[in-house]
Motif scaffolding. Structure first.
Motif, PDB file in Angstrom:
ATOM      1  N   GLY A 220       0.776  -1.237   0.000  1.00 47.79           N
ATOM      2  CA  GLY A 220       0.000   0.000   0.000  1.00 47.79           C
ATOM      3  C   GLY A 220       0.805   1.283   0.000  1.00 47.79           C
ATOM      4  O   GLY A 220       0.273   2.332   0.355  1.00 47.79           O
ATOM      5  N   LYS A 221       2.073   1.259  -0.384  1.00 46.36           N
ATOM      6  CA  LYS A 221       2.842   2.505  -0.382  1.00 46.36           C
ATOM      7  C   LYS A 221       2.346   3.425  -1.490  1.00 46.36           C
ATOM      8  O   LYS A 221       1.927   2.982  -2.555  1.00 46.36           O
ATOM      9  N   LEU A 222       2.389   4.731  -1.216  1.00 46.36           N
ATOM     10  CA  LEU A 222       1.880   5.729  -2.133  1.00 46.36           C
ATOM     11  C   LEU A 222       3.025   6.354  -2.907  1.00 46.36           C
ATOM     12  O   LEU A 222       4.041   6.732  -2.319  1.00 46.36           O
ATOM     13  N   SER A 223       2.859   6.518  -4.204  1.00 46.82           N
ATOM     14  CA  SER A 223       3.882   7.159  -5.022  1.00 46.82           C
ATOM     15  C   SER A 223       3.764   8.674  -4.901  1.00 46.82           C
ATOM     16  O   SER A 223       2.676   9.246  -4.990  1.00 46.82           O
ATOM     17  N   LEU A 224       4.919   9.323  -4.698  1.00 52.42           N
ATOM     18  CA  LEU A 224       4.972  10.786  -4.585  1.00 52.42           C
ATOM     19  C   LEU A 224       5.902  11.396  -5.621  1.00 52.42           C
ATOM     20  O   LEU A 224       6.421  12.488  -5.437  1.00 52.42           O
ATOM     21  N   GLY A 225       6.113  10.689  -6.717  1.00 50.73           N
ATOM     22  CA  GLY A 225       6.953  11.232  -7.777  1.00 50.73           C
ATOM     23  C   GLY A 225       8.383  10.756  -7.678  1.00 50.73           C
ATOM     24  O   GLY A 225       8.683   9.737  -7.051  1.00 50.73           O
ATOM     25  N   GLY A 226       9.292  11.515  -8.265  1.00 50.26           N
ATOM     26  CA  GLY A 226      10.690  11.116  -8.260  1.00 50.26           C
ATOM     27  C   GLY A 226      11.569  12.178  -8.897  1.00 50.26           C
ATOM     28  O   GLY A 226      11.113  13.231  -9.336  1.00 50.26           O
ATOM     29  N   TRP A 227      12.849  11.872  -8.918  1.00 47.41           N
ATOM     30  CA  TRP A 227      13.866  12.791  -9.439  1.00 47.41           C
ATOM     31  C   TRP A 227      14.918  11.969 -10.162  1.00 47.41           C
ATOM     32  O   TRP A 227      15.270  10.870  -9.730  1.00 47.41           O
ATOM     33  N   ALA A 228      15.446  12.512 -11.268  1.00 48.09           N
ATOM     34  CA  ALA A 228      16.594  11.920 -11.953  1.00 48.09           C
ATOM     35  C   ALA A 228      17.588  13.029 -12.249  1.00 48.09           C
ATOM     36  O   ALA A 228      17.258  14.216 -12.145  1.00 48.09           O
ATOM     37  N   VAL A 229      18.792  12.629 -12.624  1.00 44.86           N
ATOM     38  CA  VAL A 229      19.866  13.586 -12.880  1.00 44.86           C
ATOM     39  C   VAL A 229      19.367  14.727 -13.766  1.00 44.86           C
ATOM     40  O   VAL A 229      18.764  14.496 -14.807  1.00 44.86           O
ATOM     41  N   GLY A 230      19.603  15.953 -13.335  1.00 44.59           N
ATOM     42  CA  GLY A 230      19.180  17.110 -14.109  1.00 44.59           C
ATOM     43  C   GLY A 230      17.784  17.593 -13.791  1.00 44.59           C
ATOM     44  O   GLY A 230      17.354  18.624 -14.297  1.00 44.59           O
ATOM     45  N   GLY A 231      17.051  16.860 -12.966  1.00 36.92           N
ATOM     46  CA  GLY A 231      15.682  17.247 -12.636  1.00 36.92           C
ATOM     47  C   GLY A 231      15.632  18.538 -11.834  1.00 36.92           C
ATOM     48  O   GLY A 231      16.562  18.884 -11.106  1.00 36.92           O
ATOM     49  N   GLN A 232      14.525  19.252 -11.972  1.00 36.29           N
ATOM     50  CA  GLN A 232      14.328  20.511 -11.269  1.00 36.29           C
ATOM     51  C   GLN A 232      13.151  20.360 -10.302  1.00 36.29           C
ATOM     52  O   GLN A 232      12.627  19.270 -10.103  1.00 36.29           O
ATOM     53  N   ALA A 233      12.730  21.459  -9.721  1.00 38.29           N
ATOM     54  CA  ALA A 233      11.556  21.440  -8.848  1.00 38.29           C
ATOM     55  C   ALA A 233      10.332  21.014  -9.655  1.00 38.29           C
ATOM     56  O   ALA A 233      10.228  21.301 -10.850  1.00 38.29           O
ATOM     57  N   ARG A 234       9.406  20.337  -9.010  1.00 36.81           N
ATOM     58  CA  ARG A 234       8.207  19.835  -9.695  1.00 36.81           C
ATOM     59  C   ARG A 234       6.969  20.435  -9.044  1.00 36.81           C
ATOM     60  O   ARG A 234       6.785  20.343  -7.827  1.00 36.81           O
ATOM     61  N   VAL A 235       6.138  21.060  -9.871  1.00 34.46           N
ATOM     62  CA  VAL A 235       4.881  21.650  -9.409  1.00 34.46           C
ATOM     63  C   VAL A 235       3.744  20.837 -10.013  1.00 34.46           C
ATOM     64  O   VAL A 235       3.685  20.660 -11.237  1.00 34.46           O
ATOM     65  N   PHE A 236       2.847  20.342  -9.191  1.00 29.70           N
ATOM     66  CA  PHE A 236       1.744  19.527  -9.670  1.00 29.70           C
ATOM     67  C   PHE A 236       0.608  20.420 -10.160  1.00 29.70           C
ATOM     68  O   PHE A 236       0.465  21.569  -9.710  1.00 29.70           O
ATOM     69  N   PRO A 237      -0.205  19.922 -11.073  1.00 23.69           N
ATOM     70  CA  PRO A 237      -1.269  20.769 -11.629  1.00 23.69           C
ATOM     71  C   PRO A 237      -2.289  21.168 -10.569  1.00 23.69           C
ATOM     72  O   PRO A 237      -2.540  20.424  -9.614  1.00 23.69           O
ATOM     73  N   GLU A 238      -2.856  22.338 -10.762  1.00 21.62           N
ATOM     74  CA  GLU A 238      -3.850  22.831  -9.825  1.00 21.62           C
ATOM     75  C   GLU A 238      -5.020  21.862  -9.752  1.00 21.62           C
ATOM     76  O   GLU A 238      -5.521  21.378 -10.762  1.00 21.62           O
ATOM     77  N   GLY A 239      -5.439  21.577  -8.537  1.00 14.30           N
ATOM     78  CA  GLY A 239      -6.550  20.655  -8.333  1.00 14.30           C
ATOM     79  C   GLY A 239      -6.137  19.204  -8.220  1.00 14.30           C
ATOM     80  O   GLY A 239      -6.993  18.332  -8.045  1.00 14.30           O
ATOM     81  N   ALA A 240      -4.817  18.905  -8.318  1.00 16.05           N
ATOM     82  CA  ALA A 240      -4.365  17.515  -8.270  1.00 16.05           C
ATOM     83  C   ALA A 240      -3.112  17.359  -7.412  1.00 16.05           C
ATOM     84  O   ALA A 240      -2.088  16.858  -7.871  1.00 16.05           O
ATOM     85  N   PRO A 241      -3.154  17.800  -6.142  1.00 11.29           N
ATOM     86  CA  PRO A 241      -2.001  17.592  -5.257  1.00 11.29           C
ATOM     87  C   PRO A 241      -1.901  16.117  -4.846  1.00 11.29           C
ATOM     88  O   PRO A 241      -2.831  15.331  -5.062  1.00 11.29           O
ATOM     89  N   LEU A 242      -0.768  15.765  -4.245  1.00  9.57           N
ATOM     90  CA  LEU A 242      -0.541  14.394  -3.783  1.00  9.57           C
ATOM     91  C   LEU A 242      -0.685  14.335  -2.263  1.00  9.57           C
ATOM     92  O   LEU A 242      -0.264  15.246  -1.552  1.00  9.57           O
TER      93      LEU A 242
END
Length: 457
Positions: A220-242
């Motif tokens: 039951g673990k929840l995915s919260l995204g991820g990062w790879a080399v070169g990745g920047q800050a990530r903003v989720f779309p309005e109305g769809a937070p995690l």
């Protein structure tokens, strides 16, 4: 992780410096270009967000002294568009935060270098004011690994998981995040999960060193995204937070690639919350699924044309808001487009010269509206030739699918908002058919590889 051929790439762009000086526009006379009047504002707009203290770039570009001592390098890497790093082709999707200089800006820098990098009279414009440390400003919560982990100097890639307690007494909704590795040269990627079961912490307790190896089964673990080399800050779309569950363990699932030097890593992540729970359901799918695990990746030495592809016909309409290409060193070209029911095409993204060191999530300035019946196409080409300066082996060797950096994988990840929960369910069910097919293909692929290894003994 550290890109082993970065010095080669820089040597190439130095050799091409004459191309940069040739770009000087007729309206930009080299004897009139100075740092204070012309160059500083270009540096501030395109360079200093990364080239400043505390950020990923290896040196700062905030002052004349910073820029002048690297003028030749600046002219070289901008004339070839090696910097600023932005790999999506213009005219093939319009994305937020494009790090692309205009031809005139590149010509101005070339003219400045040709003139001997003069400072000029007067004062330059003041550097922009940046938030301290985090790109998106002061975070609502920072979570760090509870203990540092020492990555060995040599050996195989390391896959390790680090749980960190979430210090909240109520659920939170994540609207944006930014990951910060401490030892940037060895961190290949990190996936973020929320564990509410306590299992990750149990695994950690059984291991004498910080974290635990592998990817243990966490119920039951929840995915919260991820990062790879070169990745920047990530903003989720309005109305769809995690959702970040209160009292859970934030799990860093990290992949390290030894750099030849022992490194100490203590990852941190900045979280930005919203008070509003999600009003829309998100869907995310990969083409091909599983980072290409079932796509039959088998690239012979010298092959610069090996290609994998996949398509997905949408059973319901979506607002496509972001695409994320992913491959390793010999990935070369990504192209994606949507074919609409009326036969017309919508360009989604085209990366002609993939760079493993810069893996962005490309977010559209405006969501791309795709109706039911639209077919999304994904195509990825590899270059396993000696002419590929990013090829990690010389001479090239045969490359198969695998998780290590010198192996290959390949996929484009699409993230979208359907109009309703029923549409989201329909899309997930339709996509599961493709996933199941690729899962079976992966079984056959690895069966074939095992047989080939036995035959070669």
């Amino acid at each position: 992780m550290k890109t082993p051929h970065a010095p080669i790439a820089l040597a190439c762009v130095f050799a091409l410096l004459s191309l940069g000086t040739a770009l000087a526009a007729d309206s930009t006379r080299s004897d009139a270009v100075t740092f204070n009047e012309h160059v500083a504002k270009i540096m501030h707009e395109h360079c200093s967000s990364c080239h400043r203290p505390g950020q990923a770039a290896p040196f700062t570009l905030l002052t004349y002294e910073d820029a002048a001592k690297r003028a030749q390098l600046i002219g070289a890497v901008t004339s070839t568009r090696y910097m600023p790093p932005w790999h999506a082709e213009p005219g093939y999707g319009k994305f937020k935060g494009e790090r692309r200089m205009t031809d005139r800006e590149i010509a101005t820098l070339a003219a400045w270098v040709e003139a001997g990098a003069p400072e000029g009279p007067g004062k330059p414009p003041a550097p922009p004011t940046f938030p301290s440390g985090w790109i998106l400003g002061e975070p609502d919560l920072v979570i760090s690994m509870e203990e540092p982990y020492t990555v060995p100097a040599d050996g195989a890639d390391v896959y390790r998981n680090f749980p960190a307690r979430v210090p909240t007494t109520e659920d939170k909704w994540i609207r944006a995040l930014q990951f910060r590795p401490q030892a940037r040269t060895v961190v290949h990627h990190s996936l973020f999960k929320a564990d509410t079961s306590g299992t990750a912490r149990e695994f950690d307790a059984r291991d004498e060193t910080p974290g635990y190896s592998g990817m243990g089964p966490i119920p039951g673990k929840l995915s919260l995204g991820g990062w790879a080399v070169g990745g920047q800050a990530r903003v989720f779309p309005e109305g769809a937070p995690l959702r970040l569950p209160a009292g859970s363990d934030f799990l860093f699932e990290s992949h390290f690639h030894p750099s030849g030097k022992e490194e100490v890593e203590r990852s941190s992540i900045a979280l930005y919350f919203t008070d509003e729970p999600p009003s829309r359901s998100r869907v995310s799918f990969q083409l091909p699924p599983g980072f290409g695990r079932g796509a039959g990746i088998d690239v012979a030495p010298g092959d610069s044309t090996f290609t994998i592809s996949e398509s997905f016909t949408l059973p319901a309409g979506i607002e496509l808001y972001g695409v994320t290409p992913h491959a390793h060193y010999i990935g070369k070209e990504f192209k994606s487009w949507a074919e609409l029911p009326d036969g017309s095409e919508v360009p989604l993204i085209w990366v002609k010269d993939w760079d493993f060191a810069w893996q962005d999530m490309y977010v559209y300035e405006e969501p791309v509206m795709l109706p039911a019946g639209a077919t999304i196409h994904s195509r990825i080409r590899y270059d396993n030739s000696a002419e590929n300066p990013r090829n990690p082996t010389n001479p090239p060797k045969r490359v198969f699918w695998g998780p290590a950096s010198e192996d290959e994988m390949g996929s484009i990840i699409y993230t979208a908002l359907p109009a309703s929960e029923s549409d989201a369910t329909a899309i997930r069910e339709a996509y599961s058919v493709i996933r199941k097919r690729h899962s079976q293909q992966a079984k056959e692929y690895f069966k074939m590889r095992r047989a080939a290894r036995r035959a070669s003994r």
